[in-house]
Design an enzyme around this catalytic site. Structure first.
Site, short mmCIF file in Angstrom:
data_model
loop_
_atom_site.label_atom_id
_atom_site.label_comp_id
_atom_site.label_asym_id
_atom_site.label_seq_id
_atom_site.Cartn_x
_atom_site.Cartn_y
_atom_site.Cartn_z
N SER A 241 0.83 -1.21 0.00
CA SER A 241 0.00 0.00 0.00
C SER A 241 0.86 1.26 0.00
CB SER A 241 -0.96 0.01 1.20
OG SER A 241 -0.28 -0.20 2.41
N HIS A 271 -2.03 -8.87 2.09
CA HIS A 271 -1.69 -7.60 2.75
C HIS A 271 -2.81 -7.29 3.76
CE1 HIS A 271 0.15 -3.79 3.41
NE2 HIS A 271 -0.21 -3.13 2.33
N HIS A 318 5.78 -12.80 7.26
CA HIS A 318 6.02 -11.42 6.83
C HIS A 318 7.17 -11.39 5.83
CE1 HIS A 318 6.56 -7.05 6.98
NE2 HIS A 318 5.31 -7.04 7.41
N ARG A 327 3.62 -4.84 16.60
CA ARG A 327 2.22 -4.37 16.52
C ARG A 327 1.27 -5.45 17.04
NH1 ARG A 327 2.16 -3.08 10.24
NH2 ARG A 327 2.99 -5.20 10.34
N ASP A 373 -1.97 -8.40 11.81
CA ASP A 373 -3.36 -8.79 11.53
C ASP A 373 -3.85 -9.97 12.36
OD1 ASP A 373 -3.71 -6.80 9.52
OD2 ASP A 373 -2.44 -8.01 8.21
N1 HAX Z 1 1.07 -19.86 5.97
C1 HAX Z 1 1.47 -20.80 5.08
N2 HAX Z 1 2.52 -20.65 4.26
C2 HAX Z 1 3.21 -19.50 4.35
C3 HAX Z 1 2.89 -18.50 5.27
C4 HAX Z 1 1.75 -18.70 6.09
N3 HAX Z 1 1.34 -17.78 6.95
N4 HAX Z 1 3.78 -17.49 5.13
C5 HAX Z 1 4.63 -17.84 4.15
N5 HAX Z 1 4.28 -19.05 3.67
C6 HAX Z 1 4.87 -19.78 2.53
C7 HAX Z 1 4.72 -18.93 1.27
O1 HAX Z 1 3.41 -19.06 0.73
C8 HAX Z 1 5.80 -19.50 0.40
O2 HAX Z 1 5.35 -20.74 -0.11
P1 HAX Z 1 5.68 -21.20 -1.63
O3 HAX Z 1 7.17 -21.19 -1.71
O4 HAX Z 1 5.07 -22.55 -1.72
O5 HAX Z 1 5.06 -20.17 -2.52
C9 HAX Z 1 6.92 -19.78 1.41
O6 HAX Z 1 6.27 -19.91 2.70
C10 HAX Z 1 7.97 -18.71 1.50
O7 HAX Z 1 7.34 -17.47 1.79
P2 HAX Z 1 8.10 -16.35 2.62
O8 HAX Z 1 9.31 -15.96 1.85
O9 HAX Z 1 8.27 -16.77 4.03
O10 HAX Z 1 7.03 -15.17 2.65
P3 HAX Z 1 6.75 -14.04 1.57
O11 HAX Z 1 7.67 -12.91 1.80
O12 HAX Z 1 6.73 -14.61 0.17
O13 HAX Z 1 5.24 -13.64 1.91
C11 HAX Z 1 3.43 -13.08 3.29
C12 HAX Z 1 4.93 -12.89 3.04
C13 HAX Z 1 2.99 -12.11 4.35
C14 HAX Z 1 2.66 -12.76 2.00
C15 HAX Z 1 3.17 -14.54 3.74
O14 HAX Z 1 3.84 -14.79 4.95
C16 HAX Z 1 1.69 -14.88 3.88
O15 HAX Z 1 1.06 -15.24 2.88
N6 HAX Z 1 1.12 -14.74 5.12
C17 HAX Z 1 -0.29 -14.96 5.34
C18 HAX Z 1 -1.10 -13.74 4.91
C19 HAX Z 1 -0.86 -12.57 5.84
O16 HAX Z 1 -0.94 -12.70 7.06
N7 HAX Z 1 -0.64 -11.39 5.27
C20 HAX Z 1 -0.44 -10.15 6.05
C21 HAX Z 1 1.01 -9.74 6.17
C22 HAX Z 1 1.21 -8.47 6.95
C23 HAX Z 1 0.60 -7.32 6.23
O17 HAX Z 1 0.98 -6.89 5.17
N8 HAX Z 1 -0.47 -6.83 6.78
O18 HAX Z 1 -1.19 -5.94 6.12
#
Ligand code: HAX
Length: 440
Positions: A241, A271, A318, A327, A373
């Site tokens: 964002s 996000h 994250h 947070r 979150d």
């Molecule tokens: N549950 C399951 N698998 C997860 C995970 C979770 N909470 N977090 C990461 N992973 C997985 C990824 O999907 C990825 O899998 P693939 O290789 O199979 O694609 C692997 O672990 C490596 O990911 P990463 O490098 O650890 O994490 P990223 O930087 O790619 O992604 C995310 C960060 C926040 C998008 C991710 O941790 C996620 O999807 N979390 C759940 C959704 C979430 O809570 N989002 C909010 C984040 C905070 C925010 O922005 N708030 O607004």
């Protein structure tokens, strides 16, 4: 010129001079190398943009102008008799780098109250949408509908000198932040309360008035919302964002256009939408297990079934953080102090015990800890705000503070159009063959 604008201008003039000298002397120095993993992997960790309001450390978490969240909770001015910081104080700090006095925060609340009038056509634009339109879509459209009042756009059209961009951006920022709670509360009441709207109470602060217009007058909830709207405000510049605001704003689109775009980024489940996803996931777990007091073993099985189903655990992980999000911890502390007996809050704490070892055991998740979150939904439900599709709007209202303060800085420093380089798969293969004699 108002007092915040004057102070911002003075600080920014000094900073602009400093940046000019710094770049003249050191502009050719290297700050990063880029790996192919980063080109294909969402540009993680590439140091390539300027963002003044806050800085994120992977281990320690966010600092706003050098202050951690526990420090802000201690140092920023509070409402009378309150325990949590007023978001106005954080906005002031992000704009000028100084903790404001109580009087300065009072001035800001009053200034925003004077600017808070929302043109009638904005409500009509929202009312023209079907009732089941997601609240984030309504917010994005509501913000866009205000764009015809942009001071920046109007002055640009009449030949504004580029040295005045910051001034027009400041006016739009202040007007937009002031109006957002009214637009956001309007969306809530139209969607969930038959359009029975509540008039603002300008004796309240920005967060208190917003919570009041949503329909809640419990002082405990007002305090939680002051904390919520403070801690969600900014998370340095690379998150989707913030980066969207920066990218769109860099074309000299005005703050309404840039912030509306940012809300579309915040509305994604990876996000900001994660806050609604967390509570939806927990409620499904409670329904599936048939108990509001699940054991750690039951939660563990449910987590595993979510992962087996090819879904993420919302509220965990994250892109930058490598520790529990401060947070999350601030909200946990607030809950321990104020609502330790909520079943839902207790589930959130048990999930915190259960999920990190499971995610770590997958061997690929870089951060198994909770993010911001993971906690908010349980608090909101406790205070009676149960309509979880609305939760990301609360996040969006808070996020305006950080991303628009940053936009003021971008315009005053004259940061240019953002335009990074992209490549194709064939380009990568040719590059590897040429530079590394690699056979691909
Ligand atoms: N549950 C399951 N698998 C997860 C995970 C979770 N909470 N977090 C990461 N992973 C997985 C990824 O999907 C990825 O899998 P693939 O290789 O199979 O694609 C692997 O672990 C490596 O990911 P990463 O490098 O650890 O994490 P990223 O930087 O790619 O992604 C995310 C960060 C926040 C998008 C991710 O941790 C996620 O999807 N979390 C759940 C959704 C979430 O809570 N989002 C909010 C984040 C905070 C925010 O922005 N708030 O607004």
């Amino acid at each position: 010129m108002d007092q915040l604008k004057q102070l911002f201008y003075e600080k920014a003039q000094n900073a602009a001079k400093e940046v000019k000298e710094l770049l003249k002397e050191h502009g050719d120095k290297k700050v990063d190398d880029v790996l192919l993993d980063q080109v294909f992997g969402g540009m993680r960790d590439i140091t390539c943009m300027l963002w003044e309001p806050s800085l994120l450390d992977a281990e320690e978490g966010i600092r706003f102008r050098g202050y951690s969240i526990p420090e802000l909770r201690e140092k920023l001015p509070r409402a009378e008799g309150g325990t949590e910081p007023l978001p106005e104080g954080l906005f002031w700090l992000m704009m000028v780098g100084e903790i404001p006095t109580k009087e300065q925060v009072k001035w800001l609340t009053e200034n925003w109250n004077r600017r808070a009038n929302v043109p009638e056509h904005v409500f009509r634009a929202i009312d023209s949408l079907p009732h089941d339109t997601h609240p984030m879509t309504q917010l994005s459209i509501g913000v866009l509908a205000m764009q015809n009042t942009s001071v920046f756009a109007q002055r640009y059209n009449t030949g504004m000198n580029k040295s005045e961009y910051w001034d027009a951006t400041y006016e739009d920022t202040m007007n937009l932040v002031a109006r957002l709670p009214r637009v956001a509360a309007y969306i809530f009441r139209r969607t969930y309360h038959n359009g029975e709207h509540i008039l603002p109470d300008i004796s309240l602060d920005w967060a208190g008035n917003y919570t009041h217009m949503l329909g809640f007058n419990d002082e405990g909830f007002h305090e939680y919302m002051r904390l919520f709207l403070t801690i969600h405000a900014d998370h340095e510049g690379g998150n989707a964002s913030a980066h969207t605001t920066h990218l769109v704003g860099s074309t000299l689109s005005d703050p309404y256009l840039a912030f509306s775009a940012a809300m579309n980024a915040l509305a994604g489940p990876l996000h900001g939408l994660a806050n609604q996803e967390v509570i939806r996931w927990i409620q499904k777990m409670v329904d599936t297990l048939g108990t509001s007091k699940p054991t750690r073993e039951q939660i563990s099985e449910y987590v595993k079934s979510t992962l087996t189903g090819g879904r993420v655990i919302p509220g965990y992980g994250h892109a930058v953080l490598r520790k529990p999000d401060p947070r999350f911890m601030a909200q946990r502390q607030f809950a321990e102090d104020n609502i330790p007996d909520s079943d839902l809050v207790k589930i959130v704490w048990k999930i915190f015990d259960v999920v990190p070892p499971i995610l770590s055991s997958l061997g690929k998740v870089k951060n198994p800890w909770p993010n911001v979150d993971a906690h908010s939904g349980a608090m909101l439900i406790h205070y009676g705000l149960k309509e979880f599709n609305y939760y990301t709007v609360l996040f969006g209202v808070s996020r305006s503070l950080g991303v628009l303060a940053a936009t003021c800085w971008s315009r005053v420093l004259g940061l240019p159009l953002e335009r990074p380089k992209s490549v194709t798969i064939d380009w990568v293969k040719e590059y590897l063959a040429k530079e590394y004699k690699a056979v691909v």
